[in-house]
Design a protein around this motif. Sequence first.
Motif, PDB file in Angstrom:
ATOM      1  N   VAL A 294      33.697  36.262  54.445  1.00  0.00           N
ATOM      2  CA  VAL A 294      32.701  36.646  53.755  1.00  0.00           C
ATOM      3  C   VAL A 294      32.067  38.054  54.104  1.00  0.00           C
ATOM      4  CG1 VAL A 294      30.182  36.112  53.499  1.00  0.00           C
ATOM      5  CG2 VAL A 294      31.715  34.207  53.567  1.00  0.00           C
ATOM      6  N   TRP A 295      32.199  38.714  55.091  1.00  0.00           N
ATOM      7  CA  TRP A 295      31.715  39.938  55.363  1.00  0.00           C
ATOM      8  C   TRP A 295      32.763  41.093  55.239  1.00  0.00           C
ATOM      9  CZ3 TRP A 295      26.739  40.562  54.197  1.00  0.00           C
ATOM     10  CH2 TRP A 295      26.186  39.430  54.616  1.00  0.00           C
ATOM     11  N   ILE A 296      33.792  41.002  56.150  1.00  0.00           N
ATOM     12  CA  ILE A 296      34.703  42.137  56.672  1.00  0.00           C
ATOM     13  C   ILE A 296      35.512  42.344  55.483  1.00  0.00           C
ATOM     14  CG2 ILE A 296      36.409  42.677  58.019  1.00  0.00           C
ATOM     15  CD1 ILE A 296      33.637  42.591  59.617  1.00  0.00           C
ATOM     16  N   VAL A 297      36.213  41.238  54.883  1.00  0.00           N
ATOM     17  CA  VAL A 297      37.106  41.461  53.755  1.00  0.00           C
ATOM     18  C   VAL A 297      36.674  42.186  52.661  1.00  0.00           C
ATOM     19  CG1 VAL A 297      38.715  40.507  52.466  1.00  0.00           C
ATOM     20  CG2 VAL A 297      38.875  40.017  54.921  1.00  0.00           C
ATOM     21  N   PRO A 298      35.588  41.654  52.118  1.00  0.00           N
ATOM     22  CA  PRO A 298      35.047  42.297  50.781  1.00  0.00           C
ATOM     23  C   PRO A 298      34.583  43.644  51.105  1.00  0.00           C
ATOM     24  CG  PRO A 298      34.058  40.029  51.006  1.00  0.00           C
ATOM     25  CD  PRO A 298      35.000  40.499  52.457  1.00  0.00           C
ATOM     26  N   GLY A 299      33.895  44.007  52.192  1.00  0.00           N
ATOM     27  CA  GLY A 299      33.481  45.227  52.411  1.00  0.00           C
ATOM     28  C   GLY A 299      34.760  46.350  52.745  1.00  0.00           C
ATOM     29  N   ARG A 300      35.524  45.809  53.284  1.00  0.00           N
ATOM     30  CA  ARG A 300      36.750  46.735  53.480  1.00  0.00           C
ATOM     31  C   ARG A 300      37.456  46.965  52.202  1.00  0.00           C
ATOM     32  NH1 ARG A 300      36.554  49.575  58.167  1.00  0.00           N
ATOM     33  NH2 ARG A 300      35.875  48.528  59.622  1.00  0.00           N
ATOM     34  N   TYR A 301      37.620  45.668  51.380  1.00  0.00           N
ATOM     35  CA  TYR A 301      38.159  45.839  50.004  1.00  0.00           C
ATOM     36  C   TYR A 301      37.419  46.958  49.201  1.00  0.00           C
ATOM     37  CZ  TYR A 301      40.346  45.203  45.732  1.00  0.00           C
ATOM     38  OH  TYR A 301      40.932  45.134  44.288  1.00  0.00           O
ATOM     39  N   GLN A 302      36.139  47.166  49.226  1.00  0.00           N
ATOM     40  CA  GLN A 302      35.423  47.953  48.634  1.00  0.00           C
ATOM     41  C   GLN A 302      35.588  49.548  48.788  1.00  0.00           C
ATOM     42  OE1 GLN A 302      31.161  46.953  48.602  1.00  0.00           O
ATOM     43  NE2 GLN A 302      30.755  47.919  46.426  1.00  0.00           N
ATOM     44  N   GLU A 303      35.651  49.533  50.303  1.00  0.00           N
ATOM     45  CA  GLU A 303      35.946  50.837  50.961  1.00  0.00           C
ATOM     46  C   GLU A 303      37.245  51.307  50.384  1.00  0.00           C
ATOM     47  OE1 GLU A 303      35.989  52.299  55.287  1.00  0.00           O
ATOM     48  OE2 GLU A 303      34.435  50.975  54.799  1.00  0.00           O
ATOM     49  N   PHE A 304      38.247  50.502  50.527  1.00  0.00           N
ATOM     50  CA  PHE A 304      39.526  50.803  50.425  1.00  0.00           C
ATOM     51  C   PHE A 304      39.789  51.150  48.880  1.00  0.00           C
ATOM     52  CE2 PHE A 304      43.470  48.932  48.658  1.00  0.00           C
ATOM     53  CZ  PHE A 304      44.685  49.783  49.298  1.00  0.00           C
ATOM     54  N   ALA A 305      39.085  50.535  47.968  1.00  0.00           N
ATOM     55  CA  ALA A 305      39.295  50.554  46.721  1.00  0.00           C
ATOM     56  C   ALA A 305      38.685  51.912  46.096  1.00  0.00           C
ATOM     57  CB  ALA A 305      38.648  49.469  45.723  1.00  0.00           C
ATOM     58  N   MET A 306      37.516  52.245  46.811  1.00  0.00           N
ATOM     59  CA  MET A 306      37.040  53.391  46.689  1.00  0.00           C
ATOM     60  C   MET A 306      37.656  54.761  46.890  1.00  0.00           C
ATOM     61  SD  MET A 306      33.159  52.582  47.455  1.00  0.00           S
ATOM     62  CE  MET A 306      32.052  54.185  47.269  1.00  0.00           C
ATOM     63  N   LYS A 307      38.411  54.603  48.294  1.00  0.00           N
ATOM     64  CA  LYS A 307      39.176  55.636  48.845  1.00  0.00           C
ATOM     65  C   LYS A 307      40.344  55.888  47.922  1.00  0.00           C
ATOM     66  CE  LYS A 307      37.914  55.380  53.648  1.00  0.00           C
ATOM     67  NZ  LYS A 307      38.414  54.849  54.825  1.00  0.00           N
ATOM     68  N   LYS A 308      40.904  54.692  47.648  1.00  0.00           N
ATOM     69  CA  LYS A 308      42.301  54.743  46.810  1.00  0.00           C
ATOM     70  C   LYS A 308      41.748  55.753  45.109  1.00  0.00           C
ATOM     71  CE  LYS A 308      45.449  51.900  44.444  1.00  0.00           C
ATOM     72  NZ  LYS A 308      45.418  50.572  43.744  1.00  0.00           N
ATOM     73  N   ASP A 309      40.722  55.256  44.538  1.00  0.00           N
ATOM     74  CA  ASP A 309      40.426  56.055  43.447  1.00  0.00           C
ATOM     75  C   ASP A 309      40.405  57.371  43.777  1.00  0.00           C
ATOM     76  OD1 ASP A 309      40.242  53.424  42.126  1.00  0.00           O
ATOM     77  OD2 ASP A 309      38.231  53.473  42.154  1.00  0.00           O
ATOM     78  N   LEU A 310      39.672  57.758  44.924  1.00  0.00           N
ATOM     79  CA  LEU A 310      39.373  59.231  45.064  1.00  0.00           C
ATOM     80  C   LEU A 310      40.651  60.068  45.379  1.00  0.00           C
ATOM     81  CD1 LEU A 310      36.244  58.886  47.192  1.00  0.00           C
ATOM     82  CD2 LEU A 310      36.323  60.098  45.005  1.00  0.00           C
ATOM     83  N   THR A 311      41.518  59.347  46.320  1.00  0.00           N
ATOM     84  CA  THR A 311      42.886  59.869  46.350  1.00  0.00           C
ATOM     85  C   THR A 311      43.635  60.031  45.058  1.00  0.00           C
ATOM     86  OG1 THR A 311      42.872  58.410  48.365  1.00  0.00           O
ATOM     87  CG2 THR A 311      44.715  59.429  48.272  1.00  0.00           C
ATOM     88  N   GLU A 312      43.479  59.255  44.265  1.00  0.00           N
ATOM     89  CA  GLU A 312      44.616  59.019  43.020  1.00  0.00           C
ATOM     90  C   GLU A 312      43.727  60.310  42.260  1.00  0.00           C
ATOM     91  OE1 GLU A 312      45.151  55.557  40.969  1.00  0.00           O
ATOM     92  OE2 GLU A 312      46.529  54.722  42.307  1.00  0.00           O
ATOM     93  N   LEU A 313      42.637  60.265  42.317  1.00  0.00           N
ATOM     94  CA  LEU A 313      41.861  61.375  41.388  1.00  0.00           C
ATOM     95  C   LEU A 313      42.146  62.676  41.843  1.00  0.00           C
ATOM     96  CD1 LEU A 313      40.125  60.946  39.107  1.00  0.00           C
ATOM     97  CD2 LEU A 313      37.801  61.355  40.884  1.00  0.00           C
ATOM     98  N   ALA A 314      42.313  63.019  43.311  1.00  0.00           N
ATOM     99  CA  ALA A 314      42.796  64.244  43.929  1.00  0.00           C
ATOM    100  C   ALA A 314      44.057  64.576  43.509  1.00  0.00           C
ATOM    101  CB  ALA A 314      42.425  64.026  45.470  1.00  0.00           C
TER     102      ALA A 314
END
Lengths: 203, 201
Positions: free
Chosen positions: A107-127
């Motif tokens: 309920v807590w860890i996986v969705p939070g981590r996923y959101q963080e991961f998705a955001m990081k991924k977007d930023l990396t791809e953008l860079a």
Amino acid sequence: MSCKMIEKSLIDYLDHELNEEEATEVKNHLDQCTFCSEKLKEMTLLQSHLSKKNLPDDPFFEEMRRSLFERIRGVRLSKEMVLPVRRRSWAPVLVPVAFLVLLWVGVWIVPGRYQEFAMKKDLTELARLDEGTIDLSPNETESLEEEAAIVDEFLTLAQAEETTSDSLEEDLELLNALGEGEDLSEEEMEELEEELASLGEEV
Amino acid sequence: MAVAVDNILSDLDLVRQAQQQDDLKAYEVLVKRYEKEAFGLAYTLVGSREDAKDVLQETFFNLYLSLKNFRGESSFRTYFLRVLVNRCRDEQRKKSVWGRLFFAGVPKTEEEGEEFLEGISLKTPQDQLAQTELGQKIEEVMKVLPWRQRTVFALKFVDGMKIREIAELTELTPGAVKANLFHAVSKMRDALKAYMELAKG
């Protein structure tokens, strides 16, 4: 006594289960009635044939016993081997704990981590897009830019919220100081007035 | 010497020793005490030497494992023979299922059993074979008797039990035991009439 009644009493007669009077009555009948005395003979014959039993010899029973006690010893041995390693079962405690841990992770860890991961991924791809190391189709670029815009907005809001709460705290401190009769410098007074004005506009 | 000591101990003493001290020697004395009687009964009920041996071993084995359940409400002999008879019945049930599956000639109904009995009684035995054949014929007739009649008959004529002992063991009333015995003896007599005549001389 009729023959039918005598026939029913024959087994008890053979077992010596009749009282003296009944036994005498049966005996007297048997002495006179060939039909019933024949039946008694047949019963005795059956008994003598069956009670001979045709028992096997001793080695048969010795073999049966040997095999039987081998099995019994086997069971006893396995019991002795099993008993010392028997410990208290932790299952009643561990199962609910494991369930709660899984629930927490799910309920807590996986969705939070996923959101963080998705955001990081977007930023990396953008860079990488900026650097020109990857090529994306126009559709992918568009969706990436949209996501990046959302992330930017989110970050700006978070920063703004942080800044606002910091400056509000400062303003409150200055107002408190003013309320307590402290003198403020001109710069501080100007800053406070500006802040209050901008706050009023926002409201 | 040990045998003499063993023989003076009652069944209950031996059971207690086996229960409380897990004394295999005590249990072995009990096995030796009843194995022959039990075999005679099992053989009459299941009709084969090998099956009787298996039933006997299984009964003694399971009885050892559940010996703690014996509380001495009835005598050990009655308790043991009751377990044995039930085991024989289970064995027969298994057999009858296989018998039906493979059409091994096991009579399925009372009527078929009656026909089988008539078949036996119609055979004309030779004088010299009558005595030995009688035993075999009794075994054949036993196999077609209904289970309750067969048990009661075996307990009475093989084991020599009294009516009230059979009643206790089979958990039937003495009246029901007598009725079953009466039917079994009548069927036996009808089927073996010719052999009986010769055997009686």
